[in-house]
Design a protein around this motif. Structure first.
Motif, PDB file in Angstrom:
ATOM      1  N   UNK A 295       6.084   6.861 -10.970  1.00 52.64           N
ATOM      2  CA  UNK A 295       6.108   6.252 -12.297  1.00 52.64           C
ATOM      3  C   UNK A 295       6.505   4.782 -12.269  1.00 52.64           C
ATOM      4  N   UNK A 296       6.739   4.224 -11.116  1.00 52.80           N
ATOM      5  CA  UNK A 296       7.129   2.817 -11.021  1.00 52.80           C
ATOM      6  C   UNK A 296       5.977   1.916 -11.452  1.00 52.80           C
ATOM      7  N   UNK A 297       6.306   0.884 -12.193  1.00 53.08           N
ATOM      8  CA  UNK A 297       5.305  -0.106 -12.601  1.00 53.08           C
ATOM      9  C   UNK A 297       5.628  -1.463 -11.989  1.00 53.08           C
ATOM     10  N   UNK A 298       6.262  -1.452 -10.825  1.00 51.76           N
ATOM     11  CA  UNK A 298       6.635  -2.691 -10.160  1.00 51.76           C
ATOM     12  C   UNK A 298       5.393  -3.416  -9.647  1.00 51.76           C
ATOM     13  N   UNK A 299       5.606  -4.594  -9.123  1.00 53.97           N
ATOM     14  CA  UNK A 299       4.497  -5.414  -8.619  1.00 53.97           C
ATOM     15  C   UNK A 299       3.933  -4.889  -7.309  1.00 53.97           C
ATOM     16  N   UNK A 300       4.560  -3.860  -6.731  1.00 50.17           N
ATOM     17  CA  UNK A 300       4.155  -3.402  -5.411  1.00 50.17           C
ATOM     18  C   UNK A 300       3.580  -1.991  -5.423  1.00 50.17           C
ATOM     19  N   UNK A 301       3.461  -1.385  -6.610  1.00 48.85           N
ATOM     20  CA  UNK A 301       3.012  -0.004  -6.689  1.00 48.85           C
ATOM     21  C   UNK A 301       1.720   0.122  -7.486  1.00 48.85           C
ATOM     22  N   UNK A 494      -3.373  -1.548   2.184  1.00 44.20           N
ATOM     23  CA  UNK A 494      -4.241  -2.722   2.155  1.00 44.20           C
ATOM     24  C   UNK A 494      -3.807  -3.708   1.077  1.00 44.20           C
ATOM     25  N   UNK A 495      -3.449  -3.203  -0.104  1.00 45.61           N
ATOM     26  CA  UNK A 495      -3.068  -4.104  -1.196  1.00 45.61           C
ATOM     27  C   UNK A 495      -1.812  -4.900  -0.844  1.00 45.61           C
ATOM     28  N   UNK A 496      -0.835  -4.253  -0.243  1.00 47.41           N
ATOM     29  CA  UNK A 496       0.387  -4.972   0.127  1.00 47.41           C
ATOM     30  C   UNK A 496       0.130  -5.969   1.248  1.00 47.41           C
ATOM     31  N   UNK A 497      -0.735  -5.607   2.177  1.00 47.65           N
ATOM     32  CA  UNK A 497      -1.128  -6.569   3.216  1.00 47.65           C
ATOM     33  C   UNK A 497      -1.749  -7.803   2.582  1.00 47.65           C
ATOM     34  N   UNK A 498      -2.633  -7.590   1.612  1.00 48.85           N
ATOM     35  CA  UNK A 498      -3.276  -8.717   0.937  1.00 48.85           C
ATOM     36  C   UNK A 498      -2.272  -9.545   0.150  1.00 48.85           C
ATOM     37  N   UNK A 499      -1.287  -8.900  -0.449  1.00 50.54           N
ATOM     38  CA  UNK A 499      -0.252  -9.653  -1.148  1.00 50.54           C
ATOM     39  C   UNK A 499       0.417 -10.653  -0.211  1.00 50.54           C
ATOM     40  N   UNK A 500       0.704 -10.211   1.005  1.00 47.63           N
ATOM     41  CA  UNK A 500       1.384 -11.081   1.977  1.00 47.63           C
ATOM     42  C   UNK A 500       0.469 -12.216   2.418  1.00 47.63           C
ATOM     43  N   UNK A 501      -0.746 -11.875   2.815  1.00 45.75           N
ATOM     44  CA  UNK A 501      -1.658 -12.879   3.379  1.00 45.75           C
ATOM     45  C   UNK A 501      -2.140 -13.861   2.320  1.00 45.75           C
ATOM     46  N   UNK A 502      -2.412 -13.363   1.120  1.00 47.18           N
ATOM     47  CA  UNK A 502      -2.977 -14.210   0.069  1.00 47.18           C
ATOM     48  C   UNK A 502      -1.918 -14.817  -0.836  1.00 47.18           C
ATOM     49  N   UNK A 507       0.334  -6.304  -6.664  1.00 49.45           N
ATOM     50  CA  UNK A 507      -0.738  -5.496  -6.081  1.00 49.45           C
ATOM     51  C   UNK A 507      -1.855  -5.244  -7.090  1.00 49.45           C
ATOM     52  N   UNK A 508      -1.536  -5.306  -8.374  1.00 50.14           N
ATOM     53  CA  UNK A 508      -2.540  -5.075  -9.420  1.00 50.14           C
ATOM     54  C   UNK A 508      -3.613  -6.159  -9.420  1.00 50.14           C
ATOM     55  N   UNK A 509      -3.317  -7.281  -8.763  1.00 51.34           N
ATOM     56  CA  UNK A 509      -4.274  -8.388  -8.724  1.00 51.34           C
ATOM     57  C   UNK A 509      -4.954  -8.517  -7.368  1.00 51.34           C
ATOM     58  N   UNK A 510      -4.907  -7.438  -6.567  1.00 52.23           N
ATOM     59  CA  UNK A 510      -5.622  -7.430  -5.290  1.00 52.23           C
ATOM     60  C   UNK A 510      -6.751  -6.404  -5.293  1.00 52.23           C
TER      61      UNK A 510
END
Length: 522
Positions: A295-301, A494-502, A507-510
């Motif tokens: 149920x987390x709505x954080x930037x990483x979930x 994959x989304x968290x990897x993209x957060x780091x690289x980009x 994660x909602x924007x990857x």
């Protein structure tokens, strides 16, 4: 009507209208293939512009901007094939009194000429153009200003069907595509087999309970016709998904509730399936969707996310960590070296400096869980949740730990067995397991992996201790009893990897169509 038809035909890539005549009540239009009108995209033009100079080309693209000078109209067009736009020059003689709307799709035909501007090698001197798909400015939610992605990201998430038109998000999507392709290249080059694993599963791999359960419901049959016949059609069935917290749709008790004959879930991880395949194939991997009813709505979930999972014959945790580190470095380097222009666009909007160099220039650190806790205890006053031995590291702990290692990723190994799933191999002390979490800048954990418990008796004990129905995983224990071998594997989000690289904050924007608590648009 005829005039519009002739214009459309003349703007069709590779065709030219050479004659039009009337024959009775019919109109005969003669066309020829225009060898000089090379159908191409902007990426092809920019990659090989010198060989295309002074040739006729037709480009179809989205209008990003336009301005009118005394004698010419200048239009900036993108077609999604690359980060670079193409400047279109429309002389007054070719303007045709046509309007061009922001973010409309239009065809432009003309001659590719060398540009006088140092910022671009070529521009298209247009002879004819036509709007293919109009964009009504009164109803369109973006303007030139808002499409520049200066508004908060949640604004654009309300329009997932239109968000790819923005310069920033289209660059993110291309980078995601490139990253996925590069991961496939890496594992293929290292002799892994790409395998398909099911989205529907009877396994709760993580044992966390944060899973989506799949049910079916019977729809009421349609009313029969006056003749009493409904054409012999049986009642329709529709899939119905609820989560483990019981907040999903209600499902009636019916004969279809047990469609598969067992409890069925959306997969959280393909690891157990991969183990059964790696036993025979040696090295396997998959890149595909997974689901978690957290149920987390954080930037990483995200509730639906993509995970790269690999499984191989392995008896050494360092070998696993080296494999994952090599994959991350390989993909990150190719993104930086081959698609730096995409990164330039993204960084311009995020205002977050690149973490790519930190991934490439230094070896990832490797420390044990106990060491990590001791280091973090020296900074207790910074945390809202205290750091304690025997407890999981929270996001704030993970991010701080990476910061203390100069923003270089950190492998944290050998967690207490009580914090990890049943399938991880116990160390000799029987209190810890041979596993790792990979922590990265800004995001914290982006990957996790372990050696798998290959001793059938120990595995059976672990399953019995954490599951009421241990028989459901009897097949998993069989892998040890029926000619198995020690295995190890890992999963990378994959989304968290993209957060780091980009340098993307959420994660909602990857991902093109993010699913998270309270939102499942489209």
């Amino acid at each position: 009507m005829l005039r519009n038809t002739l214009i459309a035909l003349n703007n069709t890539r590779g065709l030219r209208v050479i004659n039009c005549r009337f024959q009775g009540n019919m109109t005969r239009i003669d066309l020829e293939f225009d060898a000089k009108a090379k159908p191409t995209d902007i990426n092809s033009i920019m990659s090989d512009w010198s060989s295309l100079l002074d040739t006729r080309v037709t480009v179809r693209g989205v209008v990003q901007s336009f301005r009118k000078m005394k004698t010419n109209k200048f239009v900036t067009v993108t077609d999604g094939s690359c980060a670079k736009p193409l400047q279109i020059v429309i002389p007054a003689s070719s303007m045709q009194n046509k309007l061009l709307h922001f973010h409309s799709v239009s065809d432009f035909s003309g001659t590719l000429v060398k540009s006088p501007s140092p910022s671009q090698p070529v521009e298209l001197l247009v002879e004819s153009y036509a709007e293919v798909g109009g964009c009504e400015p009164n109803t369109y939610p973006f303007s030139k200003q808002t499409a520049s992605s200066r508004l908060p990201p949640p604004f654009y998430r309300h329009f997932p069907h239109l968000r790819p038109k923005t310069e920033w998000f289209s660059a993110v999507l291309r980078s995601r595509s490139n990253a996925s392709l590069f991961f496939h290249d890496f594992y293929r080059h290292n002799n892994y087999f790409l395998v398909d694993t099911p989205v529907l599963t009877s396994n709760d791999c993580e044992g966390s309970g944060e899973i989506f359960s799949v049910r079916t419901e019977v729809k009421q049959p349609e009313a029969t016709s006056p003749s009493g016949s409904n054409h012999g059609n049986p009642p329709c069935t529709g899939a119905n998904v609820s989560n483990s917290h019981g907040t999903g749709p209600n499902v009636s008790n019916s004969q279809c509730d047990n469609f598969f004959g067992t409890d069925t879930y959306l997969t959280v991880s393909s690891q157990l399936h991969l183990e059964s395949l790696a036993t025979t194939l040696g090295r396997v991997y998959k890149l595909g969707p997974a689901f978690r009813a957290e149920t987390s709505s954080s930037s990483f979930h995200l509730s639906e996310f993509s995970i790269l999972e690999a499984e191989l014959h392995c008896d050494d945790l360092n070998q696993l960590m080296t494999s994952l580190e090599s994959a991350i470095k390989s993909v990150s380097r190719r993104i930086k070296d081959q698609y730096s222009e995409e990164l330039d666009v993204i960084y311009r909007y995020t205002n977050i400096s690149s973490r790519v160099d930190n991934l490439l220039e230094y070896n990832f650190y490797r420390i044990q869980y106990n060491e990590a806790v001791n280091i973090l205890k020296n900074h207790q006053d910074l945390f809202s949740v205290p750091v304690e031995f025997g407890n999981n590291l929270h996001k704030e702990h993970e991010v701080k730990l990476v910061e203390l290692f100069n923003e270089v990723p950190v492998f944290v190994t050998d967690f207490p067995a009580s914090l990890k799933p049943f399938y991880m191999r116990r160390n000799q002390d029987d209190d810890t397991v041979s596993c790792f979490d990979l922590l990265a800048p800004m995001v914290g954990e982006i990957a996790g992996g372990s050696l798998r418990e290959h001793r059938a008796d120990v595995l059976q004990r672990n399953i019995s201790n954490c599951m009421s129905d241990g028989d459901a995983l009897s097949w998993y224990v069989d892998l040890r009893r029926c000619g198995g071998a020690p295995l190890g594997g890992y999963g990378l989000g994959l989304e968290r990897f993209l957060q780091v690289v980009l340098g993307v904050g959420s994660a909602k924007d990857t991902v093109a169509f993010p699913r998270y608590p309270g939102s499942c648009l489209m």
